[in-house]
Design a protein around this motif. Sequence first.
Motif, PDB file in Angstrom:
ATOM      1  N   GLN A  98      -2.679  23.258  29.156  1.00  0.00           N
ATOM      2  CA  GLN A  98      -1.989  23.500  28.161  1.00  0.00           C
ATOM      3  C   GLN A  98      -2.272  23.905  26.679  1.00  0.00           C
ATOM      4  O   GLN A  98      -1.636  24.863  26.349  1.00  0.00           O
ATOM      5  CB  GLN A  98      -1.475  22.164  28.375  1.00  0.00           C
ATOM      6  N   ASP A  99      -3.696  23.532  26.390  1.00  0.00           N
ATOM      7  CA  ASP A  99      -4.399  24.452  25.737  1.00  0.00           C
ATOM      8  C   ASP A  99      -4.362  25.617  25.751  1.00  0.00           C
ATOM      9  O   ASP A  99      -4.222  25.907  24.597  1.00  0.00           O
ATOM     10  CB  ASP A  99      -5.509  23.625  25.727  1.00  0.00           C
TER      11      ASP A  99
ATOM     12  N   PHE B 276      -2.602  27.877  27.366  1.00  0.00           N
ATOM     13  CA  PHE B 276      -1.268  28.453  27.232  1.00  0.00           C
ATOM     14  C   PHE B 276      -1.585  28.634  25.635  1.00  0.00           C
ATOM     15  O   PHE B 276      -0.337  29.692  24.729  1.00  0.00           O
ATOM     16  CB  PHE B 276      -0.572  28.322  27.561  1.00  0.00           C
ATOM     17  N   GLN B 277      -1.606  27.586  25.268  1.00  0.00           N
ATOM     18  CA  GLN B 277      -0.915  27.869  23.270  1.00  0.00           C
ATOM     19  C   GLN B 277      -1.809  28.543  23.032  1.00  0.00           C
ATOM     20  O   GLN B 277      -1.384  28.824  21.710  1.00  0.00           O
ATOM     21  CB  GLN B 277      -1.289  26.191  22.870  1.00  0.00           C
ATOM     22  N   ASP B 278      -3.493  28.596  22.765  1.00  0.00           N
ATOM     23  CA  ASP B 278      -4.078  29.773  21.879  1.00  0.00           C
ATOM     24  C   ASP B 278      -4.099  30.803  22.672  1.00  0.00           C
ATOM     25  O   ASP B 278      -4.263  31.533  21.606  1.00  0.00           O
ATOM     26  CB  ASP B 278      -5.593  29.398  22.829  1.00  0.00           C
ATOM     27  N   ALA B 279      -3.518  30.954  24.288  1.00  0.00           N
ATOM     28  CA  ALA B 279      -3.412  32.780  24.210  1.00  0.00           C
ATOM     29  C   ALA B 279      -1.734  33.068  24.164  1.00  0.00           C
ATOM     30  O   ALA B 279      -1.397  34.199  24.593  1.00  0.00           O
ATOM     31  CB  ALA B 279      -3.391  33.483  25.501  1.00  0.00           C
ATOM     32  N   HIS B 280      -1.082  32.378  23.187  1.00  0.00           N
ATOM     33  CA  HIS B 280       0.700  32.009  23.321  1.00  0.00           C
ATOM     34  C   HIS B 280       1.302  32.346  24.704  1.00  0.00           C
ATOM     35  O   HIS B 280       1.690  33.639  24.376  1.00  0.00           O
ATOM     36  CB  HIS B 280       0.848  33.025  22.350  1.00  0.00           C
ATOM     37  N   GLY B 281       1.000  32.021  25.273  1.00  0.00           N
ATOM     38  CA  GLY B 281       1.522  32.292  27.001  1.00  0.00           C
ATOM     39  C   GLY B 281       2.216  31.874  27.394  1.00  0.00           C
ATOM     40  O   GLY B 281       2.660  31.925  28.286  1.00  0.00           O
ATOM     41  N   MET B 282       3.623  32.206  26.375  1.00  0.00           N
ATOM     42  CA  MET B 282       5.522  32.151  26.736  1.00  0.00           C
ATOM     43  C   MET B 282       5.660  32.081  25.742  1.00  0.00           C
ATOM     44  O   MET B 282       5.323  32.798  24.784  1.00  0.00           O
ATOM     45  CB  MET B 282       5.151  30.509  26.872  1.00  0.00           C
ATOM     46  N   GLN B 283       7.260  32.094  25.595  1.00  0.00           N
ATOM     47  CA  GLN B 283       7.874  32.652  24.828  1.00  0.00           C
ATOM     48  C   GLN B 283       9.099  31.084  24.211  1.00  0.00           C
ATOM     49  O   GLN B 283       9.200  30.568  23.433  1.00  0.00           O
ATOM     50  CB  GLN B 283       8.723  33.911  23.592  1.00  0.00           C
TER      51      GLN B 283
ATOM     52  N   THR C 255       7.636  37.225  28.152  1.00  0.00           N
ATOM     53  CA  THR C 255       6.677  37.320  27.710  1.00  0.00           C
ATOM     54  C   THR C 255       5.743  38.835  29.033  1.00  0.00           C
ATOM     55  O   THR C 255       4.517  39.577  28.082  1.00  0.00           O
ATOM     56  CB  THR C 255       5.662  36.806  28.518  1.00  0.00           C
TER      57      THR C 255
ATOM     58  N   VAL D 163       1.573  39.203  30.478  1.00  0.00           N
ATOM     59  CA  VAL D 163      -0.189  39.559  30.323  1.00  0.00           C
ATOM     60  C   VAL D 163      -0.355  38.584  28.929  1.00  0.00           C
ATOM     61  O   VAL D 163      -1.370  38.177  30.088  1.00  0.00           O
ATOM     62  CB  VAL D 163       0.270  41.018  28.800  1.00  0.00           C
ATOM     63  N   GLN D 164       0.735  38.331  28.625  1.00  0.00           N
ATOM     64  CA  GLN D 164      -0.182  36.651  27.902  1.00  0.00           C
ATOM     65  C   GLN D 164      -0.366  35.089  28.327  1.00  0.00           C
ATOM     66  O   GLN D 164      -0.947  34.510  28.219  1.00  0.00           O
ATOM     67  CB  GLN D 164       0.221  36.086  26.497  1.00  0.00           C
TER      68      GLN D 164
ATOM     69  N   GLU E 254      -3.805  36.289  30.597  1.00  0.00           N
ATOM     70  CA  GLU E 254      -4.433  35.729  29.658  1.00  0.00           C
ATOM     71  C   GLU E 254      -4.351  34.449  29.301  1.00  0.00           C
ATOM     72  O   GLU E 254      -6.123  33.770  28.916  1.00  0.00           O
ATOM     73  CB  GLU E 254      -4.399  36.350  28.406  1.00  0.00           C
TER      74      GLU E 254
ATOM     75  N   ASP F  81       5.320  26.236  21.259  1.00  0.00           N
ATOM     76  CA  ASP F  81       4.198  25.903  22.110  1.00  0.00           C
ATOM     77  C   ASP F  81       4.373  25.107  22.671  1.00  0.00           C
ATOM     78  O   ASP F  81       3.786  24.283  24.011  1.00  0.00           O
ATOM     79  CB  ASP F  81       3.213  27.138  22.052  1.00  0.00           C
TER      80      ASP F  81
ATOM     81  N   GLY G 249      12.585  31.465  21.115  1.00  0.00           N
ATOM     82  CA  GLY G 249      11.452  32.126  22.040  1.00  0.00           C
ATOM     83  C   GLY G 249      11.223  33.211  21.380  1.00  0.00           C
ATOM     84  O   GLY G 249       9.411  33.510  21.388  1.00  0.00           O
TER      85      GLY G 249
END
Lengths: 291, 161, 804
Positions: free
Chosen positions: B91-92, B94-101, B140, B143-144, B147, C27, C509
């Motif tokens: 989960q961390d 995903f936040q650091d890579a902004h793996g979401m919107q 997304t 890609v992120q 990552e 996030d 988003g």
Amino acid sequence: MKAAKFDYIPAESIDEVVAALDRGNGETIIIAGGQSLMPMLAMRLATPATVVDINNIAQLSGIEVNEGEVVIKACTRQATALASPLVQAHLPLLAKAIGHVGHQQTRNRGTVGGSLCHADPASEIPLAALAMDAHVGLRSVAGTRQLPLADYFLGPMMTARKDNEILLSVHFPLGPDGARTGTAFHEVSERHGDFAVVAAAAHVQMDANGHCSKAALAIGGADAVPRRITGLEARLLGTMIDRNIIAAALPEIANAITPGDDQHAPSAYRRRVASVLAERALLEAVAGAAP
Amino acid sequence: MSKREISLSINGKAHTAAMEPRLSLLDFLRDEVGLTGTHVGCEHGVCGACSILFDGAPIRACLMLAVQADGHAITTVEGLCNEDGSAGTLQDAFQDAHGMQCGYCTPGMLISAQALLAHNSDPSLAEIKDAIGGNLCRCTGYVQIIEAIQLAARRLREAGP
Amino acid sequence: MTAATLDAGGAGRNLHYVAQKRRVREDRRFVAGTGKFVQDIALPDTKHAAVLPSPYSRARILSIDSTAAAALDGVHMVLTGQQMAEDCNPIRLGLKLPDIKWYPLAVDMTRYAGEWVAIVVADNAYIAEDALELIQVDYEPLAPVIDPEQAFDETDLLVHPDHGSNVLYHGNFLWGDVVGDFAAADDSLTLRTRWGRSSTVPIETFGALARWDEGTEILDIWASIQMPNFVELLATTLGYPLNNIRLHQDVDVGGSYGVKRGIKQSVLVGYLSRKLKRPVRLIEDRLVNMAGGDAHGPDRIFDTEAAFSRDGVIKSLKIRALDDAGAYPGRAPFQLAKPISAIVGPYTINSVKYEAISVATNKTGQVPVRGFGQAPTNYMIEMTVDAVARHLGLDRLEVRRRNLIPSDAFPYQIPSGSSYDSGDYQVVLQKGLDLARYDELLQRRDSARAEGRLAGIGIATCLEPGGGNNIFEYLMDPTAEITTFMEACEVKVDPQGKITGMMGTTTSGQGHETLFATILGEELQIDPDEIRIVHADSLTALPTRSPVASRMAIMLGGAATGAAAKIKDRAMAIAAFNLERPVEDLEYAGGTISDRNDASRKLTWAEICFIAYRAYHKLPPGMEPGFHAQHVFQVPGGGQLPDAQNRVQIYPCFSFQAHIPYVEIDPGTGKVSVLDYAIAHDCGTVINPDIVRGMVIGGLAHGIGAALYEQFAYDEEGQFLSASFADYLMPSVHEIPDVKDVEHCTPSPLTSHGQKGSGEGGYLGAPAAIASAVNDALQPMGLSLSELPMRMHKIEALINDGPG
């Protein structure tokens, strides 16, 4: 998208299942992996009175080799079959086919038998099993019967399994020891993991002299049921299959299939692409059978 | 059509509940248990927003009946947090890579990634794509997300077993 | 990207938070599964609604018998359109079309397959769906009109007979000397391009929850909505005063990209909750959403004529756009007008004739979709540029270079009146080519071709207008004198000195909370992580329009900057009064204000806050106590009506993108594989790099879907064929290549930090780029395809049957 009401029987034995089916007068259906049934329930395309759950019946899961055949029990998960060393070693065509089935999440739940019972004309497991001359074991309160897949598929989502029968197992014959075999599974779908628009499964076997001792080609997505192209197979049998022989035999496909139209592809597309994929699958299978 | 009682484990906690057989596992988790992290996207098994771990393996909660979960163990996105409620390694990342919107597919993505990393802390790109191939994301372009999973894998490897 | 933005915008200031890689605050809740989406909100005693869709695309409703449904245990109400029409007004349309009456439920007639005919409210959604099966509707099926060109010509078969025609809008625009430019040009060509019906299709469907409170006479609405101003529509439809409705905007929206407007859904739950005196929620299921959620996008045929010189410089365009709005137009026709803001793309085209037509058909209604008509228009423009290159035997890249507006020409006014704020198109294109390793890519393509494969490179250079005002309405309807589309915020400093920013929209988003906090932090020199961001509800929010038109970085950014300046001004005034120094002698640093000439004379942030809240005697005379500021930001450069030639500035900022994808096509199956993708992007100063990158790549993936896979298909009877996710094909991770991206920064001179819009992202160029790549792959066979989506069966048929 919420299912209509039904009764639920978490069956613990096959006897219990067939008894419930027998009582059900066609209004009782089985849930195995549920990967096709659950959407049909949610869309109320299926509105059974009773759902019999077979997931807790241990005898319905497992893969074993018996006298000349590999038996996959109906409730064996697709993921289990894909990872099985027995399947990898003895049923490479099935393994190739399952690689195209859905996604990890659906393969973890979906079953080999369920795919055969659902009998979508574009689905991969029925197609591969048909090309492998598999048969299924069916059971009702009246007893057990074996049915070759050649006689099993009747139409889109329609099979020769009766409402009061459970599909117990799928039986894949093993080739003769030492035979050189090659297999290939080719499909085209717009997205990875979707049902095939068209698919071709090929299974060839060569004798010591390099002559084709067995040829199987099955086409999916191009007719109401998965089709074996027996005319083509006959033209390969006994030959030293090469590119030209395959090319000469391909027109047999068009005679054997009657593709339908839908928004994913017109019939002309399915007809032509069936031939394209068949050629690729046969070439790959023949190469795989080469010494 | 009477209600059936089941017992199951959800995020390590024992639960007993009664429901109509037709209730989907997804609706049960959200509406009866109140775990709304698992999302409703299509209810026909394509989008993956409702992915959960069922006895450790990722499945789609919309494609199971709640009654079928009797005796089984379920992990939802809420169960991926550390015991103190803080974000876990995945989960961390995903936040650091902004793996979401918008965050809607995120729980399903996390579940699929968790299942992958549980047995493979050095996944190839192809393995990552296979793991999340059944999870649609509209925001997304993936890609992120890829990552983020790669970042989590690296951190897990660095942390050691 | 960071280095480029550090000296950009804000007059070369040193930026601390803007343009820095920082976590996106939204996030945190999403990874924990604690986002608050509308479906997650549980109010006691909530009842659940389900809708009955019409099975026919066009039919008269002869009778509806809901007796059995209403009698079912657990059912609280069954409502039909007839009853509803007696109590509600029709939903206001964008254009003034008084004879087209749009109600949330069909009245007397259904006009598309999937239109809602009745709604049931029950204890839960399962029972509600049980009841739907008991409703008996007697229909008289009628022949539908499905083809938009037929609809345009049709005089008998009318979607709305009272309107007298299927034409919703037909306008002609002429900017510049088109006749002269065509006469003077060396050559010309015509091209028909078709943009297929698709949409944004968020993974979350639309949902709404309403609660009528008899005691306060307030209708509370929680909805998966992107448009705060939709409460105005809600109020007029329900016939309530606007201040009776409170839209809660602290709801997370699971993707929107334009479409989450849910007016009829919200009218229904609002109406029902008041009738039943209980909370009522309607969560569309996927099938209902796809067929009847009124969320389809543009569906457009372009006939374009281009005049150009023999060296490929395009002089003039004649464009006819025929758009299929579906059964109920809503704001759909305006999607023909927004592209006027960038009707020549990034090119020096001298004159344009534009004929825009919107027709009604018996299909699901169209709503605004990401780019508001710009993506189809960009596709048409780029296809035209490629066609000119092909026609002249010139390289597509070279033709673009000859037509791109030069960097020293900005601000550059195009024939339709927009002034492009800034740009560096040649450089961005070159960055894209470098990123793609274009020379190697050409070799890769050519060796693939030598091996008998179909390989192609796409090139698209497109604009993203950002920050839109609403003046395009006036272009279509001169009674709509709407010249502002403002955005506002409020900033509070509390007695502890902590800062809270209040915005007036939801976030779906785009990371608006992060954007807002970042800019406040930058301006007030305070770590954004210490700033709280909240969403006002519609009764407490300041004037705000919505996160459409790639505008929030520009507009909320502008509002935040303005409010922060007012906060600083107030602090400075307090400090000046107490330090007895003129403001000019004081400087602000992280909240502390000190005398430039004597650093020991200072007032800390805590002291300023104490004075503001507690020490009236230390406030400058006449200053109100407390510490907050509001700012309403008008669209930069907007506010004017069009001139007599219909020229007007519609959008203030113009971002630029250069796309270079590489594809290969399987000639046997027609399947396209997108193997590589490079994009160079310039949206001025990037507020948060991760957010912008995500929207660029995400939009690009969305564009790949629109180009290759996604299609709302109808058969000849108007049956809708794409209701499920097995039939409407959104790209999975397997269909999206490993995208390489690079940012360039040409700051906008019009915005607070040099930022431009980026939310519509790669979607505005990817369809054009993929089409260009597919056509490049087909070119050796002398083939091309000018219709989206380029489904594999169409490509296969083209290869095997040839054109036509």
